[in-house]
Design a protein around this motif. Structure first.
Motif, PDB file in Angstrom:
ATOM      1  N   CYS A 349      32.890  33.666  37.259  1.00 36.72           N
ATOM      2  CA  CYS A 349      32.004  32.588  36.817  1.00 36.72           C
ATOM      3  C   CYS A 349      32.389  31.270  37.474  1.00 36.72           C
ATOM      4  CB  CYS A 349      32.056  32.449  35.293  1.00 36.72           C
ATOM      5  SG  CYS A 349      31.511  33.913  34.394  1.00 36.72           S
ATOM      6  N   TYR A 350      32.928  31.339  38.679  1.00 36.59           N
ATOM      7  CA  TYR A 350      33.388  30.138  39.365  1.00 36.59           C
ATOM      8  C   TYR A 350      32.224  29.171  39.570  1.00 36.59           C
ATOM      9  CZ  TYR A 350      35.841  27.273  42.824  1.00 36.59           C
ATOM     10  OH  TYR A 350      36.431  26.237  43.499  1.00 36.59           O
ATOM     11  N   GLY A 351      32.418  27.933  39.167  1.00 29.78           N
ATOM     12  CA  GLY A 351      31.386  26.917  39.313  1.00 29.78           C
ATOM     13  C   GLY A 351      30.369  26.887  38.193  1.00 29.78           C
ATOM     14  N   GLN A 352      30.421  27.862  37.281  1.00 28.88           N
ATOM     15  CA  GLN A 352      29.451  27.927  36.190  1.00 28.88           C
ATOM     16  C   GLN A 352      30.186  27.785  34.857  1.00 28.88           C
ATOM     17  OE1 GLN A 352      26.840  27.305  34.373  1.00 28.88           O
ATOM     18  NE2 GLN A 352      25.567  28.439  35.862  1.00 28.88           N
ATOM     19  N   LYS A 353      30.059  26.633  34.238  1.00 33.25           N
ATOM     20  CA  LYS A 353      30.737  26.385  32.965  1.00 33.25           C
ATOM     21  C   LYS A 353      30.020  27.040  31.790  1.00 33.25           C
ATOM     22  CE  LYS A 353      32.681  21.995  34.557  1.00 33.25           C
ATOM     23  NZ  LYS A 353      32.773  20.526  34.336  1.00 33.25           N
ATOM     24  N   ASN A 354      28.739  27.337  31.961  1.00 32.52           N
ATOM     25  CA  ASN A 354      27.951  27.958  30.902  1.00 32.52           C
ATOM     26  C   ASN A 354      28.113  29.476  30.994  1.00 32.52           C
ATOM     27  OD1 ASN A 354      25.899  29.064  29.269  1.00 32.52           O
ATOM     28  ND2 ASN A 354      24.604  27.249  29.547  1.00 32.52           N
ATOM     29  N   LEU A 355      28.960  30.058  30.132  1.00 26.41           N
ATOM     30  CA  LEU A 355      29.237  31.490  30.201  1.00 26.41           C
ATOM     31  C   LEU A 355      28.014  32.328  29.853  1.00 26.41           C
ATOM     32  CD1 LEU A 355      32.849  31.751  28.723  1.00 26.41           C
ATOM     33  CD2 LEU A 355      32.120  31.650  31.111  1.00 26.41           C
ATOM     34  N   THR A 356      27.105  31.778  29.052  1.00 26.67           N
ATOM     35  CA  THR A 356      25.872  32.504  28.747  1.00 26.67           C
ATOM     36  C   THR A 356      25.063  32.738  30.016  1.00 26.67           C
ATOM     37  OG1 THR A 356      25.795  31.562  26.519  1.00 26.67           O
ATOM     38  CG2 THR A 356      23.749  32.477  27.403  1.00 26.67           C
ATOM     39  N   LEU A 357      24.952  31.694  30.844  1.00 29.19           N
ATOM     40  CA  LEU A 357      24.239  31.834  32.114  1.00 29.19           C
ATOM     41  C   LEU A 357      24.982  32.768  33.059  1.00 29.19           C
ATOM     42  CD1 LEU A 357      22.986  28.204  32.876  1.00 29.19           C
ATOM     43  CD2 LEU A 357      21.606  30.211  32.303  1.00 29.19           C
ATOM     44  N   CYS A 358      26.306  32.699  33.035  1.00 26.60           N
ATOM     45  CA  CYS A 358      27.092  33.576  33.906  1.00 26.60           C
ATOM     46  C   CYS A 358      26.860  35.040  33.546  1.00 26.60           C
ATOM     47  CB  CYS A 358      28.575  33.235  33.798  1.00 26.60           C
ATOM     48  SG  CYS A 358      29.623  34.217  34.889  1.00 26.60           S
ATOM     49  N   ASN A 359      26.841  35.338  32.252  1.00 26.87           N
ATOM     50  CA  ASN A 359      26.606  36.720  31.813  1.00 26.87           C
ATOM     51  C   ASN A 359      25.165  37.153  32.057  1.00 26.87           C
ATOM     52  OD1 ASN A 359      29.254  37.022  30.942  1.00 26.87           O
ATOM     53  ND2 ASN A 359      28.809  36.230  28.901  1.00 26.87           N
ATOM     54  N   GLU A 360      24.251  36.193  32.011  1.00 29.06           N
ATOM     55  CA  GLU A 360      22.844  36.511  32.259  1.00 29.06           C
ATOM     56  C   GLU A 360      22.610  36.840  33.731  1.00 29.06           C
ATOM     57  OE1 GLU A 360      18.394  34.449  31.748  1.00 29.06           O
ATOM     58  OE2 GLU A 360      20.198  33.468  30.943  1.00 29.06           O
ATOM     59  N   PHE A 361      23.373  36.171  34.600  1.00 26.43           N
ATOM     60  CA  PHE A 361      23.269  36.414  36.044  1.00 26.43           C
ATOM     61  C   PHE A 361      24.653  36.819  36.565  1.00 26.43           C
ATOM     62  CE2 PHE A 361      20.093  33.194  34.963  1.00 26.43           C
ATOM     63  CZ  PHE A 361      18.936  33.808  35.418  1.00 26.43           C
ATOM     64  N   PRO A 362      25.067  38.064  36.280  1.00 28.36           N
ATOM     65  CA  PRO A 362      26.425  38.489  36.646  1.00 28.36           C
ATOM     66  C   PRO A 362      26.640  38.497  38.153  1.00 28.36           C
ATOM     67  CG  PRO A 362      25.120  40.365  35.933  1.00 28.36           C
ATOM     68  CD  PRO A 362      24.305  39.142  35.628  1.00 28.36           C
ATOM     69  N   SER A 363      27.887  38.416  38.513  1.00 29.11           N
ATOM     70  CA  SER A 363      28.248  38.395  39.930  1.00 29.11           C
ATOM     71  C   SER A 363      27.783  39.661  40.636  1.00 29.11           C
ATOM     72  CB  SER A 363      29.763  38.251  40.071  1.00 29.11           C
ATOM     73  OG  SER A 363      30.139  38.295  41.425  1.00 29.11           O
ATOM     74  N   LYS A 364      27.402  39.501  41.888  1.00 31.35           N
ATOM     75  CA  LYS A 364      27.028  40.634  42.731  1.00 31.35           C
ATOM     76  C   LYS A 364      28.208  41.108  43.575  1.00 31.35           C
ATOM     77  CE  LYS A 364      22.311  38.799  43.071  1.00 31.35           C
ATOM     78  NZ  LYS A 364      21.264  38.285  44.000  1.00 31.35           N
TER      79      LYS A 364
END
Length: 425
Positions: A349-364
């Motif tokens: 989630c580097y650069g993304q402080k909003n973990l909800t958004l990080c989980n919604e758009f998981p890393s590829k």
């Protein structure tokens, strides 16, 4: 030969590199201790003639003198920057034509403070707006001598505080080099990263002493010790790094890397990444061994940082997310920490402080086959009660992460880890 007091005190050893390079021939692989490179490093041929770089000594540009000496002694010679002399470099130097040549830097080489010229003429590299004062490439090139490369960084630290979008040159650019040894050398006051290694292979860094802080209220920022990009079979060892960002950073498409016997102070740790910054790009970091590291006064010890699948912004001049790739077979073995925020940090989630958004758009970008072992020391307590964090954006892109013999506590005696979307083995 002599070695700097800092290095001698840190490791209790001498690095006989300059003497070895001056001999008829020498083996780069033999000086890699205690671990050996993933693949044997090519040896260095004999040097049969010597050229000395003339200097003005009064602040005038010596770039033409450097190029003249290199052309005279290329293909089998040694170019010497004499001790007790100061050289001024005011022009960008393209030294990618070198072959079977040594640069013995005994004196003090300083880059001019003409920020307008350097922003216009420094070499534009192909990653994260990186630019370099010079670029060294070719085949079988050794740079050593225990002298100093000085980036004249203060003017850049102050300018960056006014405009975070300026292009700050990197002090050392190793670009397109196959077979080389860098060090012993002193690197001081880089405007940005200290060393950028791109499109290179079979390179040994041995005995590098890095330091340089701001004398004003404007900090020296983004002063990574090494950034490796699109390179393979590189060794970094026996060095002391006092800086304000990553001690070593493995950027995209880096394989077969050995890092050992480093003393890092004030850094962001030894980092894989950041990766996955650019949509459509495939980033791979594979086969890395990090061994016997001392880490002091840092944000992290061992770190893997990957951008999420959606866009995110780390800062005004650093945004990204959405790229794909793989981090595989990375081992951190033996790290002593003191006053470090996280002994171990893995994030997708580097650069993304909003973990909800990080989980919604998981890393590829997948992370797999990672080992952390033989860590000891005390954290800063900033993340208390946690001493480490492993946060994956999805269990589908994190697997086989192992941690063993982790003897790390906070100042209060806590030793917790935060783990998300991952089963720590």
């Amino acid at each position: 030969m002599k070695i700097s007091n800092t290095l001698t005190q840190a490791f209790g050893l001498l690095l006989p590199l300059s003497a070895a390079v001056q001999a008829k021939e020498y083996s780069r692989s033999e000086v890699c201790q205690p671990n050996h490179p993933f693949k044997p490093l090519p040896g260095s041929q004999a040097r049969t003639r010597t050229c000395h770089v003339a200097n003005h000594g009064d602040g005038r540009d010596d770039s033409a003198n450097v190029l003249s000496a290199l052309k005279q002694c290329n293909n089998g010679g040694k170019v010497v920057f004499d001790a007790d002399k100061k050289y001024t470099i005011g022009k960008a130097l393209d030294m990618t034509f070198l072959k079977h040549v040594d640069l013995e830097i005994q004196g003090h080489v300083q880059f001019s403070d003409d920020t307008d010229y350097w922003q216009e003429n420094s070499f534009k590299q192909i990653f994260q707006n990186a630019t370099t004062f010079f670029q060294i490439g070719g085949e079988d090139v050794n740079v050593y001598g225990e002298g100093t490369l000085d980036g004249n960084g203060q003017v850049w630290y102050d300018l960056y505080a006014e405009d975070p979008l300026i292009l700050r040159p990197i002090l050392v650019g190793i670009v397109g080099l196959n077979g080389g040894t860098i060090g012993p050398l002193n690197l001081r006051y880089s405007p940005q990263w200290y060393q950028f290694v791109a499109n290179s292979s079979n390179v040994l860094f041995d005995g590098i002493d890095i330091s340089g802080y701001s004398s004003s209220e404007n900090e020296a920022k983004n002063t990574d010790g090494w950034d490796l990009y699109r390179s393979t079979n590189v060794v970094i060892q026996n060095s002391v790094i006092n800086n304000g960002d990553d001690c070593v950073s493995f950027k995209p498409n880096v394989t077969d890397i050995l890092v050992q016997n480093l003393h890092c102070n004030g850094s962001h740790g030894i980092s894989v990444g950041s990766l996955g910054q650019y949509p459509g790009e495939v980033d791979i970091v594979q086969n890395v061994l990090v061994y016997n590291i001392s880490m002091f006064n840092a944000s992290d010890g061992a770190r893997i940082k990957v951008w999420p699948g959606g866009s995110a912004a780390m800062s005004t001049d650093l945004q990204g997310g959405g790229g794909s790739g793989l981090v595989k077979n990375i081992t951190y073995d033996g790290m002593t920490i003191d006053n470090v925020d996280y002994a171990i940090e893995v994030t997708q989630c580097y650069g993304q402080k909003n973990l909800t958004l990080c989980n919604e758009f998981p890393s590829k970008l997948a992370i797999e086959d990672i080992v952390f072992k033989n860590f000891k020391g005390v954290t800063s307590g900033k993340r208390d009660p946690d001493v480490g964090m492993i946060v994956c954006s999805s269990p589908d892109v994190c697997s086989n992460i192992k941690a063993s013999n982790i003897d790390v506590v906070s100042p209060d005696g806590d030793d917790q880890f935060t783990c998300t979307n991952v089963s720590l083995l």
